[in-house]
Design an enzyme around this catalytic site. Structure first.
Site, PDB file in Angstrom:
ATOM      1  N   LYS A  40     108.337 -12.320  52.190  1.00  0.00           N
ATOM      2  CA  LYS A  40     109.372 -11.365  52.596  1.00  0.00           C
ATOM      3  C   LYS A  40     108.816 -10.152  53.345  1.00  0.00           C
ATOM      4  O   LYS A  40     107.623  -9.866  53.315  1.00  0.00           O
ATOM      5  CB  LYS A  40     110.199 -10.911  51.381  1.00  0.00           C
ATOM      6  CG  LYS A  40     111.259 -11.953  50.999  1.00  0.00           C
ATOM      7  CD  LYS A  40     112.179 -11.484  49.906  1.00  0.00           C
ATOM      8  CE  LYS A  40     113.190 -12.588  49.572  1.00  0.00           C
ATOM      9  NZ  LYS A  40     114.025 -12.238  48.418  1.00  0.00           N
TER      10      LYS A  40
ATOM     11  N   ARG B 266     110.542 -17.575  42.803  1.00  0.00           N
ATOM     12  CA  ARG B 266     111.068 -18.381  43.919  1.00  0.00           C
ATOM     13  C   ARG B 266     110.088 -18.268  45.081  1.00  0.00           C
ATOM     14  O   ARG B 266     109.917 -17.192  45.651  1.00  0.00           O
ATOM     15  CB  ARG B 266     112.451 -17.861  44.320  1.00  0.00           C
ATOM     16  CG  ARG B 266     113.108 -18.635  45.452  1.00  0.00           C
ATOM     17  CD  ARG B 266     114.471 -18.024  45.786  1.00  0.00           C
ATOM     18  NE  ARG B 266     115.128 -18.726  46.871  1.00  0.00           N
ATOM     19  CZ  ARG B 266     114.912 -18.471  48.158  1.00  0.00           C
ATOM     20  NH1 ARG B 266     114.046 -17.547  48.523  1.00  0.00           N
ATOM     21  NH2 ARG B 266     115.545 -19.152  49.087  1.00  0.00           N
TER      22      ARG B 266
HETATM   23  C1  8Y4 Z   1     110.561 -14.602  55.078  1.00  0.00           C
HETATM   24  C2  8Y4 Z   1     110.844 -15.561  54.151  1.00  0.00           C
HETATM   25  C3  8Y4 Z   1     111.428 -13.546  55.272  1.00  0.00           C
HETATM   26  C4  8Y4 Z   1     111.984 -15.468  53.393  1.00  0.00           C
HETATM   27  C5  8Y4 Z   1     112.593 -13.465  54.512  1.00  0.00           C
HETATM   28  C6  8Y4 Z   1     112.863 -14.412  53.581  1.00  0.00           C
HETATM   29  C7  8Y4 Z   1     116.208 -14.801  47.133  1.00  0.00           C
HETATM   30  C8  8Y4 Z   1     117.120 -15.833  46.930  1.00  0.00           C
HETATM   31  C9  8Y4 Z   1     116.685 -15.673  49.040  1.00  0.00           C
HETATM   32  C10 8Y4 Z   1     115.773 -14.051  46.017  1.00  0.00           C
HETATM   33  C11 8Y4 Z   1     117.164 -15.467  44.672  1.00  0.00           C
HETATM   34  C12 8Y4 Z   1     114.471 -15.020  51.848  1.00  0.00           C
HETATM   35  C13 8Y4 Z   1     118.339 -17.461  48.379  1.00  0.00           C
HETATM   36  C14 8Y4 Z   1     115.863 -14.673  51.490  1.00  0.00           C
HETATM   37  N1  8Y4 Z   1     115.935 -14.718  48.457  1.00  0.00           N
HETATM   38  N2  8Y4 Z   1     117.609 -16.183  45.715  1.00  0.00           N
HETATM   39  N3  8Y4 Z   1     117.414 -16.374  48.139  1.00  0.00           N
HETATM   40  N4  8Y4 Z   1     116.288 -14.429  44.796  1.00  0.00           N
HETATM   41  N5  8Y4 Z   1     117.616 -15.761  43.447  1.00  0.00           N
HETATM   42  N6  8Y4 Z   1     114.037 -14.302  52.895  1.00  0.00           N
HETATM   43  O1  8Y4 Z   1     114.986 -13.101  46.089  1.00  0.00           O
HETATM   44  O2  8Y4 Z   1     113.825 -15.856  51.282  1.00  0.00           O
HETATM   45  S1  8Y4 Z   1     116.762 -15.990  50.739  1.00  0.00           S
END
Ligand code: 8Y4
Length: 257
Positions: free
Chosen positions: A205, A239
């Protein structure tokens, strides 16, 4: 919890079948690498992402869930959605865990979760994906998130969702600055005082990019550092995209603790 995105942006082109096949084989790989849960999402929840129709979301995730369930009858399959109809379709196809970044606040979600009797992850966020990262503000981030959890837990109780099925997630990066994210991660023990297991999703992230000045494909070591820290603070679920690397870190950490 290993992440599988079934969205056009993460699988470029290729037909529906190819996307399904790729997602299923990736899920099987993550299971081999040590994932206990596979989180399957058909709507990009990233900051700035577009909204997807119910039918489109179902068409993306249901084939992946059915095929994965056919190939592995035991693995926990998590449906990453905020829509009750998608939850129902996914559960019918074999999903047995609900991951809702909207914490069951949409119409029908509380009832669907209660009827299913499955584990459900309630995530905190401020605002909606398109705009939530535009100058997020809180009076006190920890108090705000704790009060949100208490309110959602109360709503779950009223809907007859069993206590043992509830998991809480502070929602790293969802309407939060770097400082907000750090405050939440440093206070996992406080979050745990509510009495529920904690899930942390921080893999790759933006907060890691902010600290390391790195792009998304160069955030593995930063992700692992936070995964280890969250685990040591008592987070029960992580996750992640990089399951093998995270599993190795946690196995070593477990031995040392
Ligand atoms: C790079 C990689 C940049 C990933 C942004 C991201 C969470 C989640 C997501 C979380 C739960 C993401 C569906 C966002 N984040 N579900 N989901 N908790 N429970 N962004 O933190 O991965 S998606």
């Amino acid at each position: 919890m290993g992440v599988i995105n079934v969205t056009p942006d993460s699988f470029s082109d290729g037909g529906k079948f190819l996307k399904t096949e790729f997602a299923v084989s990736h899920a099987l790989e993550l299971i081999k690498q040590g994932a206990d849960i596979i989180d399957i999402g058909g709507e990009s929840t990233r900051p700035g992402a577009d909204v997807v129709s119910v039918n489109e979301e179902i068409n993306r995730v249901v084939p992946v869930i059915s095929q994965l369930r056919n190939l592995d009858s035991k693995i926990t399959i998590s449906i990453d959605t905020s829509k009750a109809l998608v939850m129902r379709a996914a559960i019918n196809a074999g999903a047995n865990f609900i991951n809702d970044v909207n914490a069951l606040q949409n119409i029908g979600c509380l009832e669907t979760a209660a009827q299913s009797n499955l584990h459900v992850c309630l995530m905190h966020k401020q605002g909606q994906p398109k705009t939530m990262q535009k100058n997020p503000e809180y009076e006190d981030i920890l108090t705000d998130v704790m009060e949100f959890f208490e309110q959602r837990i109360e709503n779950c109780k009223q809907a007859n969702i069993q206590d043992k099925n509830i998991i809480l997630d502070p929602g790293i990066g969802f309407g939060k600055t770097l400082e907000h994210n750090l405050a939440l991660l440093k206070n996992i023990k406080q979050l745990k005082s509510l009495g529920y297991p904690i899930l942390i999703g921080v893999s790759r992230k933006t907060m890691i990019g902010q600290i390391l000045n790195s792009e998304v494909d160069d955030r593995l070591y930063g992700s692992l550092a936070i995964a280890q820290f969250a685990y040591m603070q008592g987070a029960e679920y992580l996750r992640v995209h990089d399951v093998k690397a995270t599993a190795d870190v946690l196995k070593i950490t477990q031995k040392l603790m």
